[in-house]
Motif scaffolding. Structure first.
Motif, short mmCIF file in Angstrom:
data_model
loop_
_atom_site.label_atom_id
_atom_site.label_comp_id
_atom_site.label_asym_id
_atom_site.label_seq_id
_atom_site.Cartn_x
_atom_site.Cartn_y
_atom_site.Cartn_z
N THR A 132 -8.73 -23.41 -28.07
CA THR A 132 -9.46 -22.39 -28.84
C THR A 132 -10.91 -22.32 -28.37
O THR A 132 -11.44 -21.23 -28.11
CB THR A 132 -9.42 -22.72 -30.34
N VAL A 133 -11.53 -23.48 -28.26
CA VAL A 133 -12.93 -23.53 -27.82
C VAL A 133 -13.06 -22.95 -26.41
O VAL A 133 -13.96 -22.15 -26.14
CB VAL A 133 -13.47 -24.98 -27.84
N SER A 134 -12.13 -23.34 -25.55
CA SER A 134 -12.16 -22.86 -24.18
C SER A 134 -12.15 -21.33 -24.11
O SER A 134 -12.98 -20.72 -23.45
CB SER A 134 -10.96 -23.44 -23.43
N GLN A 175 -12.84 -19.15 -26.51
CA GLN A 175 -14.01 -18.59 -27.16
C GLN A 175 -15.26 -18.70 -26.27
O GLN A 175 -16.03 -17.77 -26.13
CB GLN A 175 -14.24 -19.30 -28.50
N TYR A 176 -15.41 -19.85 -25.67
CA TYR A 176 -16.59 -20.12 -24.84
C TYR A 176 -16.60 -19.23 -23.60
O TYR A 176 -17.61 -18.61 -23.28
CB TYR A 176 -16.62 -21.60 -24.46
N VAL A 223 -18.26 -22.52 -32.17
CA VAL A 223 -18.67 -22.29 -30.79
C VAL A 223 -19.76 -21.22 -30.74
O VAL A 223 -20.82 -21.40 -30.13
CB VAL A 223 -17.47 -21.84 -29.91
N ILE A 246 -17.12 -27.35 -22.58
CA ILE A 246 -15.98 -27.16 -23.48
C ILE A 246 -15.62 -28.48 -24.15
O ILE A 246 -15.37 -28.52 -25.36
CB ILE A 246 -14.77 -26.57 -22.73
#
Lengths: 97, 96
Positions: free
Chosen positions: B77-79, B81-82, A78, A43
């Motif tokens: 946001t990345v967290s 989504q990932y 992502v 992340i």
């Protein structure tokens, strides 16, 4: 991972007092935690990459993430990064024959 | 940096197993926070302080505050989504 080995974590704890069941449980716990740590590491690295791509040079002065442009860009970044990762994996698999 | 070592363990009650688990979790949280601070500083310094002067100006400081907010939101946001993607992949049987 060997829990009986000397480490800073176990400095104040007598590991020999742990039952076999506790040891097993701990090993599983550490395994889960390291997987979590790996995910968190990804992340961080994804945020790093996508922040560079999605946030224009002067835009950091504006605070909050722009909901119409920056946020979707981060999400797509992502997803596409992971898609690309799959392509690489598939290609390597193919080359290996 | 070892602010969590040593003193941490004896301070908590509970059996050795729980103590170890707690310490492992604390170390992980610390490592995560450290990484976030490092990245945040890296990005925001790059953008907010293009030419370092003799001191940090008020404007640069304000820029840092906004930049931090943005970066942390980006991280969240990345967290999300990932993690969603990993779950989706693991359900469909593919592994990343």
């Amino acid at each position: 991972m060997d829990l009986s080995g000397s480490s800073s974590v176990g400095a104040n704890v007598d590991l020999s007092k742990l039952s076999d069941r506790d040891k097993q449980e701990l090993q599983q716990f550490v395994l889960n935690e390291s997987q979590k740590a790996r995910i968190q590491q990804s992340i961080h690295s994804l945020t790093d990459t996508c922040f560079r791509k999605c946030i224009p040079a002067g835009a950091v002065k504006k605070g909050a993430l722009e909901a119409k442009s920056e946020e979707p860009c981060m999400r797509q970044c992502v997803d596409r990064f992971l898609d690309a990762n799959l392509v690489v994996m598939k290609e390597l698999e193919r080359l290996r024959g | 940096m070892d602010s969590l070592g040593g003193a941490g363990l004896s301070a908590f009650g509970g059996d050795p197993k729980t103590q170890i688990m707690r310490q492992v979790q604390q170390e992980a949280a610390m490592q995560n926070a450290r990484m976030l601070v490092e990245k945040l500083n890296e990005h925001c310094f790059e953008r907010c302080v293009p030419k370092p002067g003799s001191s940090l100006s008020k404007g640069e400081e304000t820029c840092f505050t906004s930049c931090m907010e943005k970066y942390m939101q980006a991280w969240n946001t990345v967290s999300k989504q990932y993690v969603a993607r990993i779950q989706q992949e693991s359900q469909s049987g593919r592994s990343l």
